[in-house]
Structures are given as structure tokens and as C-alpha cells.
Design a protein around this motif. Structure first.
Motif, short mmCIF file in Angstrom:
data_model
loop_
_atom_site.label_atom_id
_atom_site.label_comp_id
_atom_site.label_asym_id
_atom_site.label_seq_id
_atom_site.Cartn_x
_atom_site.Cartn_y
_atom_site.Cartn_z
N ASN A 3 0.81 -1.21 0.00
CA ASN A 3 0.00 0.00 0.00
C ASN A 3 0.85 1.26 0.00
OD1 ASN A 3 -2.32 -1.53 0.05
ND2 ASN A 3 -2.52 -1.43 2.27
N GLN A 4 1.96 1.25 0.70
CA GLN A 4 2.80 2.43 0.82
C GLN A 4 3.95 2.44 -0.17
OE1 GLN A 4 1.94 4.96 2.81
NE2 GLN A 4 0.13 3.77 3.34
N LYS A 5 4.04 1.43 -1.02
CA LYS A 5 5.11 1.34 -2.02
C LYS A 5 6.50 1.39 -1.39
CE LYS A 5 2.10 1.70 -5.49
NZ LYS A 5 1.18 0.63 -5.54
N ILE A 6 6.67 0.68 -0.29
CA ILE A 6 7.95 0.61 0.39
C ILE A 6 8.85 -0.37 -0.37
CG2 ILE A 6 9.13 -0.01 2.55
CD1 ILE A 6 6.41 0.60 3.95
N PRO A 7 10.05 0.01 -0.72
CA PRO A 7 10.95 -0.91 -1.39
C PRO A 7 11.20 -2.14 -0.51
CG PRO A 7 11.82 1.31 -1.50
CD PRO A 7 10.65 1.35 -0.55
N PHE A 8 11.29 -3.31 -1.14
CA PHE A 8 11.44 -4.55 -0.39
C PHE A 8 12.65 -4.52 0.54
CE2 PHE A 8 12.94 -8.91 0.22
CZ PHE A 8 11.81 -9.44 0.84
N ALA A 9 13.75 -3.95 0.09
CA ALA A 9 14.96 -3.89 0.93
C ALA A 9 14.70 -3.12 2.22
CB ALA A 9 16.11 -3.26 0.16
N ASP A 10 13.96 -2.01 2.14
CA ASP A 10 13.62 -1.23 3.34
C ASP A 10 12.68 -2.02 4.24
OD1 ASP A 10 15.17 0.81 2.35
OD2 ASP A 10 13.47 2.01 1.64
N TYR A 11 11.70 -2.68 3.64
CA TYR A 11 10.75 -3.51 4.41
C TYR A 11 11.50 -4.62 5.13
CZ TYR A 11 7.09 -6.85 5.43
OH TYR A 11 6.27 -7.73 6.07
N GLN A 12 12.44 -5.24 4.44
CA GLN A 12 13.21 -6.34 5.01
C GLN A 12 13.99 -5.87 6.24
OE1 GLN A 12 16.12 -7.99 2.34
NE2 GLN A 12 15.74 -10.05 3.10
N LYS A 13 14.63 -4.71 6.16
CA LYS A 13 15.38 -4.17 7.30
C LYS A 13 14.46 -3.94 8.49
CE LYS A 13 18.59 -1.65 4.39
NZ LYS A 13 18.93 -0.33 3.90
N THR A 14 13.30 -3.36 8.23
CA THR A 14 12.35 -3.07 9.31
C THR A 14 11.80 -4.36 9.90
OG1 THR A 14 11.75 -1.00 8.25
CG2 THR A 14 10.22 -1.85 9.89
N ALA A 15 11.42 -5.30 9.05
CA ALA A 15 10.84 -6.56 9.53
C ALA A 15 11.80 -7.33 10.42
CB ALA A 15 10.42 -7.41 8.33
N LEU A 16 13.07 -7.28 10.11
CA LEU A 16 14.06 -7.99 10.92
C LEU A 16 14.28 -7.35 12.28
CD1 LEU A 16 16.68 -8.83 8.15
CD2 LEU A 16 15.14 -10.43 9.32
N SER A 17 13.94 -6.08 12.42
CA SER A 17 14.17 -5.39 13.69
C SER A 17 12.95 -5.39 14.61
CB SER A 17 14.60 -3.94 13.43
OG SER A 17 13.53 -3.21 12.86
#
Length: 54
Positions: A3-17
């Protein structure tokens, strides 16, 4: 992510934290009761595909 068009790499960093170490259901329920709430809903999302650390 979609929905927010977050790049997968940024999402991945956030999800891991993200973790639930500070989650305290008793505190949340107490606050809800003191506020006069009659109902409360907890929603959890389960991810089948694990995100691998790079």
C-alpha cells in the motif's frame, strides 16, 4: 509494503528489527478497562515466507 510502495529492501530491514519483547497484554487490557472500553481486539499476522538475513 504494497500500500505504501515501500521498497522490499527497506521492508526487510524493518521486519528484521521488529519483535514483541515489549508487548504486555495485561497492561493494554488494564488501560482499556480504565478508559471504559468494552471490547478490545488483538490482530497478529503470521508470515509463512521467512525473510532471510543478508
Amino acid at each position: 509494503m504494497f500500500n505504501q510502495k515501500i521498497p522490499f529492501a527497506d521492508y526487510q530491514k524493518t521486519a528484521l528489527s521488529v519483535d514483541a519483547s515489549g508487548f504486555n497484554a495485561n497492561e493494554i487490557v488494564k488501560l482499556a478497562e480504565e478508559s471504559g472500553m468494552r471490547y478490545i481486539t488483538f490482530v497478529a499476522k503470521y508470515f509463512r515466507k521467512k525473510i532471510r538475513k543478508s
